[in-house]
Scaffold this active site. Structure first.
Site, PDB file in Angstrom:
ATOM      1  N   SER A 146      -7.373  53.761  24.095  1.00  0.00           N
ATOM      2  CA  SER A 146      -8.000  54.149  22.742  1.00  0.00           C
ATOM      3  C   SER A 146      -8.103  53.009  21.769  1.00  0.00           C
ATOM      4  O   SER A 146      -9.236  52.605  20.928  1.00  0.00           O
ATOM      5  CB  SER A 146      -7.523  55.472  22.038  1.00  0.00           C
ATOM      6  OG  SER A 146      -7.926  56.393  22.795  1.00  0.00           O
ATOM      7  N   GLY A 407     -18.176  82.333  44.675  1.00  0.00           N
ATOM      8  CA  GLY A 407     -17.517  81.552  45.402  1.00  0.00           C
ATOM      9  C   GLY A 407     -18.285  80.238  46.090  1.00  0.00           C
ATOM     10  O   GLY A 407     -17.913  79.297  46.681  1.00  0.00           O
ATOM     11  N   GLU A 430     -15.074  55.238  28.350  1.00  0.00           N
ATOM     12  CA  GLU A 430     -15.964  54.675  27.332  1.00  0.00           C
ATOM     13  C   GLU A 430     -15.701  55.664  25.882  1.00  0.00           C
ATOM     14  O   GLU A 430     -16.439  55.728  25.049  1.00  0.00           O
ATOM     15  CB  GLU A 430     -17.371  55.045  27.531  1.00  0.00           C
ATOM     16  CG  GLU A 430     -17.933  54.217  28.610  1.00  0.00           C
ATOM     17  CD  GLU A 430     -17.914  52.713  28.090  1.00  0.00           C
ATOM     18  OE1 GLU A 430     -18.573  52.502  27.364  1.00  0.00           O
ATOM     19  OE2 GLU A 430     -17.645  51.908  29.060  1.00  0.00           O
TER      20      GLU A 430
END
Lengths: 683, 683
Positions: A146, A407, A430
């Site tokens: 970050s 399912g 990103e």
């Protein structure tokens, strides 16, 4: 409180509105992007997936559908908006291929194009475009994902050798999660701290060969493999470490900072942080593409779940021969329809974002104009905010669609597992969503005046204590229309119908403004509180600050939806979109009802009315559910799912067999012919 | 508004409380379940995963850790509670192995044990327990997963052949998603409509051989493969179709319904629907095990994310040398801690459920007592409700933990992708969560008086219009304590501190009662509205009805947590649990704040105070985060993740290198030694 709806709406009329400015790119993809080799394969090994996607990327390059964002002289079309729209369309086909393409032509290609010089373009762009030069975008490190301003890789210039020394000092500094690294990459754009003459000038980027012609790592380069992931099996993510690798001076991508032979550093941007964010800012396309691709995956999942819900039946209704179609259940509608409304809303907001990005980037990179700092900051903030909104919406909605298909939704052959696993990392890559929300908030707090600085939002917080700022909300498209609608709402708005668009806009606006002002007030108070550590001054209100960003994004998105409805000319399509826009607005207010109650903008009675109004909207929209997904225009073969036709066929076969049995029973049931149908209904 | 916390708490003291009645089973697993062959393998093919898990299941059987729920004469311990606790522990190790074991010993074994006769036990149970007889539980059909009373497979008795004719009339009737079917199963317990002498007696179960000694399908049996799924790669889910397969009369599992040689049907339970639900009711263990296993996966994910968040650092704080540990961020705590509090709450509720299940089943199946219908219905409702709460909590929490670990969370080597993909189907199998919520709601609406009938909750709704019912909430454990706490709250409760446990309990109780009474009122009104179709009478209020179930579950869970705190004797552990219980209660109220505001149980001022109180609790609990996951007692080698030690090592290496560089810089930086660290901080 109900809306009136046309009996039927032509999905093509809706599609025309959705297609927007790059309709030609979308149509071209729908008509021509049908190579079965591009589709996902279920149950394949990581190795086969990687090989398949590498072949597909090469084939995609040959199709000429990858270069539109590059300059005309390298075979492109200087069409930034077209290039992200292509990526968005590719995301329907296969998300691994989309990411592989995004790495090669978006990130690697974009960095070379936007940070490099003409000389560097001439040397590498053609090979890059045709995938003869597969490359990496090596920014993230294991220790810094970050906070990339704090990367620990260094690249130190030595005038004696005319080379940079690229070095990974410890494991936290190795490049990690790098697409194209584990298998295909021959070069990488490597981000590192540029040091020359003993001074660190901050993060810059270099073109660095990482593999030789035989595919072996270059001397000093260690390549690792991130191994199997949750999804995106076709993308070869890996790790890169550099042991004093010598990088020639002319491999620095030097548009924003140059190093002379003697090591003298020059840049047109004095402030180092500003320079760093200007460089990063040019790379906004990646974030825009992720948001758009998340939107495509969401649409595909909704297309599958809505169509399945329209043929799947479960539980008998008293007095009915056939069981109930599951889309008829209120709670099923409560799951699918608000998600569908939000998907439309985000689509319109994404469309506006792509236009803005295209215009801002075309001005600078095609027409050579000066960067408009304010417009650039606002673009980055929008891109960040929409990336957050799109990717979290994708994660939640695809999960919900999986569950809505029971399912069957868990089987790979029905596509949903791939959509879920492949998009999961979108909330992280990103830009981690929480960190991006903070970036958006910072832009709002400072009115884009001073948003340079680390993405963290901490730093000196003096600027908050000092600033005197009147909160003025930036308007998006259709400014005049929206202002008119808002202004038309009387001051005492308790009696205004909930389906008044102006009231809805006003609520979004009020919430954003109030949240923002409150955050500023609290930050200012903390900044002047004796003995409070700077970190605590921010941390104490972090939840409030992020809420501000969230409310801002909601408003931007609503305004884009309103503008989209306003652009719609087909009357039936417009009416349907208008109702869907009500659902987006009211279900968003409903989800944050507590806030509006707390702040005196909803009475308890009105809050209850809100819930029943949303339920009414669901009823109104129920007949149009399939039309609304049909409008996405996703070609049948792109869906790569078995669930749809098969379930319809099965239900028909069962219904006709059941009818036979009922008929036989009606004529008296001879011994030995009792059937499954005859069980007494539950009492 | 802050709580006082001990400086440190011994995780072992917490663990003793968590371990509860089957502590010996948990300790045994922790100490002895360390075969590395049981652990998941990352990146393997579906085929290898299936082979590995089959081998592991066999090995597990040899370890003697699978049979505790079976009768003593077949090597078991008649310990129903112990058997589900074992499954819960196995879920930490590998979820594919857990599901494989659940299918073999829980579903297949449980059906044979609880629906079969002594003769059938003698014939098959030993082979079943040692995995020489792998088997399937073939209930779900492609066309009927939730509404199993409507299965379309028929099994028709012919007195001439003394055989049943088992038949799949069309594709919607094929058995689907059946574990053990695609590869290993040699027999299946097949559920079908029992027809004899021309009368359909509803769904019953048969033991049916599906493969011969060579592993080839038996005549008339078609076996399909569900292929790759989103997760649970080690489980061979498949499809079974029967083309007039002859099943000898004595293969009917006939505890609740018998067919004589001449085709005469007899049963001790007259009413067909009641009989069906009695049969289903005996199989409640599966649902209990899924809830418990979801709890284990959630704990493991939280263990990983909390420990990672305690060493991972990102973004510098002004004036600090090292970056900030991400667990210190308010918003990170807002993600992890309420989830951790809810995980504890659900753990205590699960513990109570297992005790109740054990006692109810032991009374009937070991001591041969009559079924206590009311206790049985209440058990089923609790099992359904907790299965819903546990599995949705798992889906959300594991997703959140993945995101909280960033890119590292997306790598298989860090376990989270497997936890996420493997548990995803838990919200669907053993009862779709939405359908189960409806079942819970129906029990509440009728006070368990008359909960037979299709799980759907539609049927005749006359019973709602007719019924006169005073809402009396059933108390869970610690009834007296809870009543005392509630009674101590004054009528005007606006001034009661938010940290008053009695007030919290009262809020949960008020919400449930009010929601329930409102639902009954609305249903009754609809039932007497002329011209309203029966389906619409229910569908119109479906969201309200499900909300009622949700509020009921929340209360049951809170009461269990309160009882758990009350049982805790270690003072420090008790104090910490008490605070965590506040966090569960207040964050649950906060999440539904709008409801309390709407219904006049929170003022706007108090609602704001609620948010700041939750933030205070996060601060109080921050120092104990690692202790709280340490208390789960998950052995290090079960975690099968690389993320934890590695990140700590990397951060240490980076810190020591950074410190060196700072020291060098402090002594003056000679030219050429500038470092990554020296970038000017953001302004």
């Amino acid at each position: 409180m109900t809306t009136s709806q046309p009996a039927s709406v032509d999905p093509k009329a809706l599609r025309d509105v959705l297609d927007g400015r790059w309709a030609h790119v979308r149509r071209d993809a729908r008509e021509n992007l049908h190579d079965p080799d591009f589709l996902p394969v279920y149950g394949e090994s990581v190795q086969s997936a990687r090989d398949r996607v590498t072949r597909a990327a090469k084939k995609l390059a040959e199709s000429g559908r990858v270069g539109s964002g590059f300059p005309k002289e390298y075979g492109g079309e200087d069409d930034a908006g077209g290039s992200v729209t292509s990526i968005e369309m590719l995301a329907y086909v296969d998300l691994s291929l989309m990411v592989k393409a995004g790495v090669q032509w978006g990130l690697f290609g974009g960095a070379l194009q936007l940070l490099g010089s003409k000389r560097q373009h001439d040397a590498y762009l053609r090979d890059l475009v045709c995938f003869d030069l597969p490359g990496c975008f090596a920014m993230t490190e294991t220790g810094h994902g970050s906070d990339v301003q704090q990367l620990r890789t260094t690249c130190t210039y030595d005038p004696d050798t005319q080379c940079f020394d690229l070095h990974t000092p410890h494991e936290a500094a190795r490049k990690d999660y790098i697409g194209n690294a584990a298998k295909d990459g021959r070069m990488a754009v490597v981000f590192a701290q540029l040091i020359t003459r003993g001074v660190n000038h901050g993060v810059h980027a270099w073109l660095v060969p990482i593999r030789d012609e035989n595919g072996d790592p270059m001397p000093g380069v260690t390549i690792g493999d991130d191994g199997p992931k949750a999804g995106l099996n076709g993308v070869d993510n890996g790790r890169l470490s550099f042991d004093h690798v010598q990088v020639p001076r002319d491999m620095l991508l030097d548009r924003y900072g140059q190093v002379a032979e003697d090591g003298t550093y020059t840049s047109s941007i004095e402030n180092e942080t500003r320079r760093f964010f200007t460089m990063l800012g040019t790379l906004v396309r990646g974030r825009v593409s992720v948001g758009g691709s998340a939107g495509s995956a969401t649409k595909l999942a909704l297309d599958i779940a809505v169509r399945y819900g329209d043929v799947r039946r479960q539980f008998a209704a008293p007095g009915e021969d056939r069981e109930i179609v599951i889309n008829d259940y209120l709670v099923h509608q409560r799951k699918l329809l608000p998600a569908l409304a939000r998907t439309y809303a985000l689509h319109f907001a994404q469309g506006e974002l792509v236009e803005t990005m295209h215009d801002v980037q075309t001005a600078v990179h095609v027409h050579g104009q000066e960067i408009d700092e304010r417009a650039q900051r606002e673009l980055e903030s929008r891109a960040a905010g929409l990336k957050v909104a799109q990717t979290w919406h994708a994660t939640r909605t695809i999960q919900m669609c999986r569950e809505a298909c029971g399912g069957a939704g868990y089987l790979q052959e029905n596509r949903l597992p791939h959509l879920k696993a492949d998009t999961d990392v979108f909330t992280t890559f990103e830009g981690d969503n929480t960190v991006l929300l903070q970036l958006v908030a910072k832009g709002l707090l400072t009115g884009y005046r001073d948003t340079f600085g680390s993405l963290d939002g901490w730093g000196r917080i003096g600027f908050i204590a000092d600033m005197v700022r009147e909160t003025v909300l930036e308007r998006t498209a259709a400014r005049a229309l929206i202002q008119r609608l808002v202004d038309a709402v009387p001051g005492r708005d308790d009696d205004v119908p909930l389906l008044d668009r102006g009231w809805q806009l006003k609520m979004f606006e009020f919430r954003e403004k109030h949240a923002l002002e409150g955050a500023i007030r609290r930050l200012r108070k903390n900044a002047t509180t004796d003995g409070m550590a700077p970190f605590d001054m921010f941390n104490d209100v972090q939840d409030h600050v992020l809420k501000t960003a969230q409310t801002h994004i909601d408003r931007i998105v609503l305004e884009a939806f309103v503008a989209g409805v306003d652009r719609t000319t087909d009357p039936a399509a417009r009416q349907l979109l208008d109702t869907l826009c009500h659902l987006y607005a009211l279900s968003t207010i409903e989800a944050d009802k507590a806030w509006f109650l707390e702040h005196g903008r909803l009475t308890a009675a009105r809050a209850k009315l809100l819930t029943s109004t949303v339920n009414h909207l669901l009823k109104d929209l129920r007949p149009h559910m399939v039309t609304l997904v049909e409008a996405f225009g996703i070609p049948a073969d792109w869906k790569a799912t078995r669930i749809l036709e098969e379930e319809a066929d099965r239900q028909e076969a069962m219904a006709s067999r059941d009818a036979e049995l009922r008929a036989a029973a009606g004529q008296g049931t001879p011994e030995g012919t009792a059937t499954a149908l005859e069980v007494a209904p539950a009492q």
